[in-house]
Motif scaffolding. Structure first.
Motif, PDB file in Angstrom:
ATOM      1  N   GLY A  82       0.975  -1.187   0.003  1.00  0.00           N
ATOM      2  CA  GLY A  82      -0.007   0.035   0.210  1.00  0.00           C
ATOM      3  C   GLY A  82       0.891   1.290  -0.010  1.00  0.00           C
ATOM      4  O   GLY A  82       0.563   2.233  -0.634  1.00  0.00           O
ATOM      5  N   PHE A  86       2.266   2.112  -3.252  1.00  0.00           N
ATOM      6  CA  PHE A  86       1.315   2.781  -4.195  1.00  0.00           C
ATOM      7  C   PHE A  86       0.496   3.878  -3.710  1.00  0.00           C
ATOM      8  O   PHE A  86      -0.836   4.099  -4.034  1.00  0.00           O
ATOM      9  N   TRP A 127      -1.001   6.264  -5.997  1.00  0.00           N
ATOM     10  CA  TRP A 127      -2.125   5.790  -7.011  1.00  0.00           C
ATOM     11  C   TRP A 127      -3.572   5.912  -6.165  1.00  0.00           C
ATOM     12  O   TRP A 127      -3.646   6.159  -5.044  1.00  0.00           O
ATOM     13  N   GLU A 128      -4.654   5.946  -7.008  1.00  0.00           N
ATOM     14  CA  GLU A 128      -5.747   6.021  -6.551  1.00  0.00           C
ATOM     15  C   GLU A 128      -6.274   4.373  -6.190  1.00  0.00           C
ATOM     16  O   GLU A 128      -6.698   3.446  -7.310  1.00  0.00           O
ATOM     17  N   VAL A 129      -6.025   4.106  -5.164  1.00  0.00           N
ATOM     18  CA  VAL A 129      -6.213   2.591  -4.506  1.00  0.00           C
ATOM     19  C   VAL A 129      -7.740   2.377  -4.111  1.00  0.00           C
ATOM     20  O   VAL A 129      -8.220   3.172  -3.212  1.00  0.00           O
ATOM     21  N   ALA A 135     -11.512   4.253  -8.761  1.00  0.00           N
ATOM     22  CA  ALA A 135     -10.176   3.900  -8.506  1.00  0.00           C
ATOM     23  C   ALA A 135      -9.261   3.504  -9.779  1.00  0.00           C
ATOM     24  O   ALA A 135      -9.599   2.921 -10.626  1.00  0.00           O
ATOM     25  N   VAL A 192      -6.830   1.206  -9.314  1.00  0.00           N
ATOM     26  CA  VAL A 192      -6.253  -0.531  -8.857  1.00  0.00           C
ATOM     27  C   VAL A 192      -6.952  -0.784  -7.650  1.00  0.00           C
ATOM     28  O   VAL A 192      -7.224   0.038  -6.870  1.00  0.00           O
ATOM     29  N   ALA A 193      -7.064  -2.217  -7.435  1.00  0.00           N
ATOM     30  CA  ALA A 193      -7.237  -2.565  -6.236  1.00  0.00           C
ATOM     31  C   ALA A 193      -5.953  -3.619  -5.824  1.00  0.00           C
ATOM     32  O   ALA A 193      -5.324  -4.359  -6.884  1.00  0.00           O
ATOM     33  N   LEU A 194      -5.548  -3.461  -4.837  1.00  0.00           N
ATOM     34  CA  LEU A 194      -4.407  -4.118  -4.039  1.00  0.00           C
ATOM     35  C   LEU A 194      -4.600  -5.432  -3.330  1.00  0.00           C
ATOM     36  O   LEU A 194      -5.432  -5.195  -2.485  1.00  0.00           O
ATOM     37  N   ILE A 219      -2.211  -7.418  -8.094  1.00  0.00           N
ATOM     38  CA  ILE A 219      -2.808  -5.938  -8.475  1.00  0.00           C
ATOM     39  C   ILE A 219      -3.899  -6.070  -9.713  1.00  0.00           C
ATOM     40  O   ILE A 219      -3.563  -6.538 -10.830  1.00  0.00           O
ATOM     41  N   ALA A 236       2.055  -0.295 -13.333  1.00  0.00           N
ATOM     42  CA  ALA A 236       2.090  -1.038 -12.152  1.00  0.00           C
ATOM     43  C   ALA A 236       3.106  -2.014 -11.830  1.00  0.00           C
ATOM     44  O   ALA A 236       3.892  -2.298 -10.984  1.00  0.00           O
ATOM     45  N   TRP A 260      -3.939  -6.549   4.652  1.00  0.00           N
ATOM     46  CA  TRP A 260      -4.829  -5.363   4.627  1.00  0.00           C
ATOM     47  C   TRP A 260      -5.181  -4.929   6.188  1.00  0.00           C
ATOM     48  O   TRP A 260      -5.353  -3.793   6.501  1.00  0.00           O
TER      49      TRP A 260
END
Length: 483
Positions: A281, A284, A287-289, A300, A302-304, A313, A328, A429
């Motif tokens: 996290g 990135f 980035w718009e995560v 967003a 990406v999703a991590l 990713i 990425a 997370w």
């Protein structure tokens, strides 16, 4: 035909098994090794995390077909994260009820592809009596209602677990589902109590002759190794071995039991020491995560999805998909602790490391040790590999091309896949890692090569295959019963 027990010892590291046997702490496993065959290099799926590997063990296929992509992943269909319980903190981040529902119900009912059969379904359809103890993958043909035989289970089922599931003929899942009264208690699947519950249920099943095939799940070795490190497995292997001894005793002793039963023991993956963490996290941060539990309409890039020693990713901005995948991948490769970065380029797989770049696809003039044909372009040294006599060998990354390509082709998988370097792990997370302990998930041999041993079934010799894989377990079980 002998009855068959498939025992899955979670995270069983071959070197630690050998140490436990040499110390006399695993006599049941030693007996199986002595009377049958032993493989010290059985390759996991990739990512080598338990949900993916469990699905491969019971179906015999990789994530491209069974569609379980990781421990934490992003559902494009529902525009949300799926968390199977990376840690207590990770489950809390996404919501305990959601995480439990995904793990106990959705993993089998919705996420596992209905285009593949589990060994329970195959044997159920052929008229064999199937049984399973607490294991992530349990899908079969028989309906099971939630258990209500104790105050604890009544409380849990009234609040969280209300729906029936389809499983093997006999299903025992963490006290939540129990197809019959055995007197065994599992403390709702808490680590440290799971092996004992499996041993108790398994002994009951043997004593009362209630199965032809039983999946005998022994997961506590994994949690013990996560906390204390791989060398500590000797103690948890002894606990797992004691549960196998309970089966032997219930069958009249080892001699009598093995006269009537064949046994396969397999690790879903191995374990490697964790010395440093990777903050995906943080890497990135610009980035718009997509945040956890975001509304469906949230935009967003990406999703991590970190998952122990692997990560995925997902690119969410469809208009910039190609650009963001390349960007990425490059930024991830520059992150300390990231060993391999993988993505698709059309029909080709691309693997990048600091050693170079390799492009590959099925079919071609080269073969891997399992006999699969491949076409390669680039540097085999990307995987520490070499080509010799028409065979691509990657000893540091076992079964690398097949495992990586299957993960890349998984319909529910990420667009960019990451494998951590030895000693590193991605924080989940919930901000948790296994620093100072052990972990798994990568493509690397250190946590990808588990133990495999069997007697009373299968080939007579361990060298029947140049490279064994957990994908071989389902065909081995079906073959035992002529299915």
């Amino acid at each position: 035909m002998k009855k068959l027990v498939l025992a899955v010892i979670d995270g069983l590291k071959p070197a630690m098994l050998e140490r436990a046997v040499a110390a006399g702490q695993a006599p049941s496993l030693a007996r199986i090794m002595r009377e049958g065959a032993y493989v010290d290099a059985c390759a996991a799926a990739f990512p080598s995390v338990t949900p993916v590997c469990a699905a491969s063990i019971v179906t015999g296929v990789g994530p491209d077909r069974h569609r379980i992509p990781s421990m934490n992943w992003f559902s494009r269909a529902e525009h949300r994260y799926v968390e199977y319980g990376s840690s207590f903190s990770a489950s809390r981040t996404f919501g305990f009820v959601r995480s439990l529902t995904d793990t106990i119900y959705n993993m089998n009912a919705r996420h596992l592809s209905d285009e593949v059969e589990t060994v329970f379904e195959s044997l159920d359809d052929a008229g064999f009596r199937t049984a399973g103890t607490t294991y992530l993958m349990y899908r079969g043909r028989h309906r099971h209602e939630v258990a209500t035989d104790t105050a604890l289970t009544r409380l849990a089922t009234s609040k969280l677990f209300r729906h029936a599931v389809y499983g093997p003929t006999e299903l025992f899942y963490a006290d939540i589902f129990a197809s019959r009264t055995t007197g065994c208690r599992g403390q709702l699947g808490l680590p440290g109590a799971r092996d004992q519950h499996t041993g108790c249920v398994g002994a009951y099943m043997v004593e009362h002759d209630l199965f032809d095939f039983m999946l005998f799940s022994l997961p506590d070795n994994d949690s013990h190794s996560h906390k204390n490190g791989p060398p500590a497995q000797v103690d948890s292997i002894a606990v797992a071995d004691a549960q196998l001894a309970r089966l032997f005793d219930a069958g009249g002793g080892a001699d009598a039991f093995l006269d009537d039963h064949a046994v396969i023991v397999v690790a879903d993956h191995s374990h490697a020491a964790v010395e440093a963490r990777i903050d995906l996290g943080g890497a990135f941060a610009e980035w718009e995560v997509l945040p956890p539990s975001a509304p469906r309409e949230t935009d967003a890039e990406v999703a991590l999805c970190p998952a122990q020693r692997s990560a995925e990713i997902y690119v969410l901005d469809e208009e910039r998909r190609g650009e963001l995948i390349v960007r990425a991948a490059s930024e991830a490769l520059a992150l300390e602790g990231v060993d391999l970065v993988m993505h698709l380029n059309g029909e080709e797989g691309v693997i990048r490391s600091e050693r170079g770049e390799l492009r590959f696809r099925p079919g071609g003039e080269l073969a891997d040790p399992r006999g699969e044909a491949w076409s390669l372009e680039g540097e085999p040294a990307t995987l520490g590999g070499r080509v010799r006599d028409g065979v691509i060998e990657t000893p540091d990354y076992p079964d690398a091309l097949a495992r990586a390509f299957s993960a890349l082709r998984c319909p529910t998988g990420g667009d960019v896949l990451l494998s951590a370097a030895p000693g590193y792990e991605f924080a989940d997370w919930g901000g948790r890692d296994h620093l100072g302990g052990g972990s798994h998930g990568s493509l690397h041999a250190s946590d990808s090569l588990g133990a495999l041993l069997w007697c009373g079934t299968g080939p007579d010799r361990a060298d029947a295959r140049a490279q064994w894989s957990i994908r071989d377990m389902a065909p081995m079980v079906r073959g035992h019963f002529g299915v």
